[in-house]
Design an enzyme around this catalytic site. Structure first.
Site, PDB file in Angstrom:
ATOM      1  N   GLY A 113       0.824  -1.200   0.000  1.00 58.86           N
ATOM      2  CA  GLY A 113       0.000   0.000   0.000  1.00 58.86           C
ATOM      3  C   GLY A 113       0.858   1.249   0.000  1.00 58.86           C
ATOM      4  N   THR A 114       0.446   2.230  -0.797  1.00 54.71           N
ATOM      5  CA  THR A 114       1.217   3.470  -0.932  1.00 54.71           C
ATOM      6  C   THR A 114       0.347   4.511  -1.624  1.00 54.71           C
ATOM      7  OG1 THR A 114       3.406   2.427  -1.039  1.00 54.71           O
ATOM      8  CG2 THR A 114       3.224   4.525  -2.080  1.00 54.71           C
ATOM      9  N   THR A 115       0.666   5.774  -1.402  1.00 56.25           N
ATOM     10  CA  THR A 115       0.122   6.860  -2.209  1.00 56.25           C
ATOM     11  C   THR A 115       1.287   7.722  -2.677  1.00 56.25           C
ATOM     12  OG1 THR A 115      -1.952   6.901  -0.942  1.00 56.25           O
ATOM     13  CG2 THR A 115      -1.449   8.817  -2.296  1.00 56.25           C
TER      14      THR A 115
ATOM     15  N   SER B 259      -2.011   2.207  -3.889  1.00 55.61           N
ATOM     16  CA  SER B 259      -3.346   1.809  -3.439  1.00 55.61           C
ATOM     17  C   SER B 259      -4.226   3.007  -3.108  1.00 55.61           C
ATOM     18  CB  SER B 259      -3.225   0.896  -2.211  1.00 55.61           C
ATOM     19  OG  SER B 259      -2.488   1.542  -1.189  1.00 55.61           O
TER      20      SER B 259
END
Length: 274
Positions: free
Chosen positions: A39-41, A168
């Site tokens: 998960g990452t932005t 994500s």
């Protein structure tokens, strides 16, 4: 040349021997390791003087937060930086490899690196592994031809856009960009918009969290704003920490001996014959 080497038939460029081995082991009951969800932005946009990149700082191992303040904006060249989403080891290895190749190219030519050069090296490497290298990248920089922003997918496909998001939390961040982005943004307006997009990913995606990192790249200058914003500060019940009662707490009242008293009797006798 020996006769044995001549008799060996030529093979193709890819061997499926390990795939057959893995299939055989699975049929025999071996449980293959499962993939952990990442998960990452990460985001980027072009403003009137250059490029602004942004990322959150949470690293996850499935449902576990492994690192609350990791760095996802990687150095590529003095005028080029790259945000990485996916497997942390893959993003760091790929960006470090291409960064070293760009440095050798600068030594060879005596010129600043171009963004399209970094883009070509990254996409060729990722395409050769057919998506097995889990690295989704947002590449940004300013060279002699102006500011550039690209996205690179794990399979090697690329896009060139005025603003981009990946990870994500990309949908939440993209909703902010599509609603508020405009051409000719100033530096302060761009930083504010990037920070808002990252915060949108942090608050709407469980895989993103912690702080906001921002990198501003202009012609001949870059500014890395580490922990520019902390939307989720770490708080405690008491500023002094935990306190305990100043006395001895009674845990048990019944005493159970570990071993009973045993009497040892010495017996006199002759030694045994061998």
């Amino acid at each position: 040349m020996s006769q044995s080497s001549v008799d060996i038939p030529p093979k193709g460029g890819f061997s499926f021997d390990l795939c057959k081995r893995n299939d055989m082991l699975t049929q025999k009951g071996l449980k293959a390791p499962s993939f952990l969800k990442t998960g990452t932005t990460i985001v980027g946009l072009i403003f009137k003087d250059g490029v602004i990149l942004g990322a959150d700082t949470r690293a996850t191992e499935g449902p576990i937060v492994a690192d609350k303040n990791c760095e996802k904006i990687h150095y590529m060249a003095p005028n080029i930086y790259c945000c990485g989403a996916g497997t942390a080891a893959d993003t760091e290895a790929v960006t470090d490899m291409v960064s070293s190749q760009l440095r050798l190219h600068r030594y060879q030519t005596g010129r600043d690196s171009r963004v399209v050069t970094a883009l070509t090296l990254l996409k060729k490497h990722l395409f050769s592994y057919q998506g097995h290298v889990s690295a989704a990248l947002v590449l940004g920089g300013v060279d002699i031809t102006g500011p550039h922003l690209h996205t690179i997918y794990p399979h090697g496909s690329t896009d060139t856009l005025p603003f981009a998001t990946m990870g994500s939390g990309s949908l939440a961040a993209m909703s902010v960009f599509e609603a508020k982005y405009k051409e000719g943004l100033t530096r302060d307006e761009g930083i504010k918009l990037v920070a808002e997009a990252i915060c949108s990913g942090i608050f709407n995606d469980l895989g993103s969290g912690s702080n906001v990192d921002i990198c501003v790249i202009t012609k001949g200058h870059k500014e890395y704003l580490r922990n520019y914003m902390e939307p989720n500060p770490r708080t405690y019940v008491s500023s002094k920490g935990y306190s305990f009662t100043k006395k001895t707490e009674v845990l048990l009242t019944k005493i159970t001996p570990l071993l009973e008293r045993v009497e040892i009797v010495e017996v006199a006798g002759e030694a045994m014959e061998e």
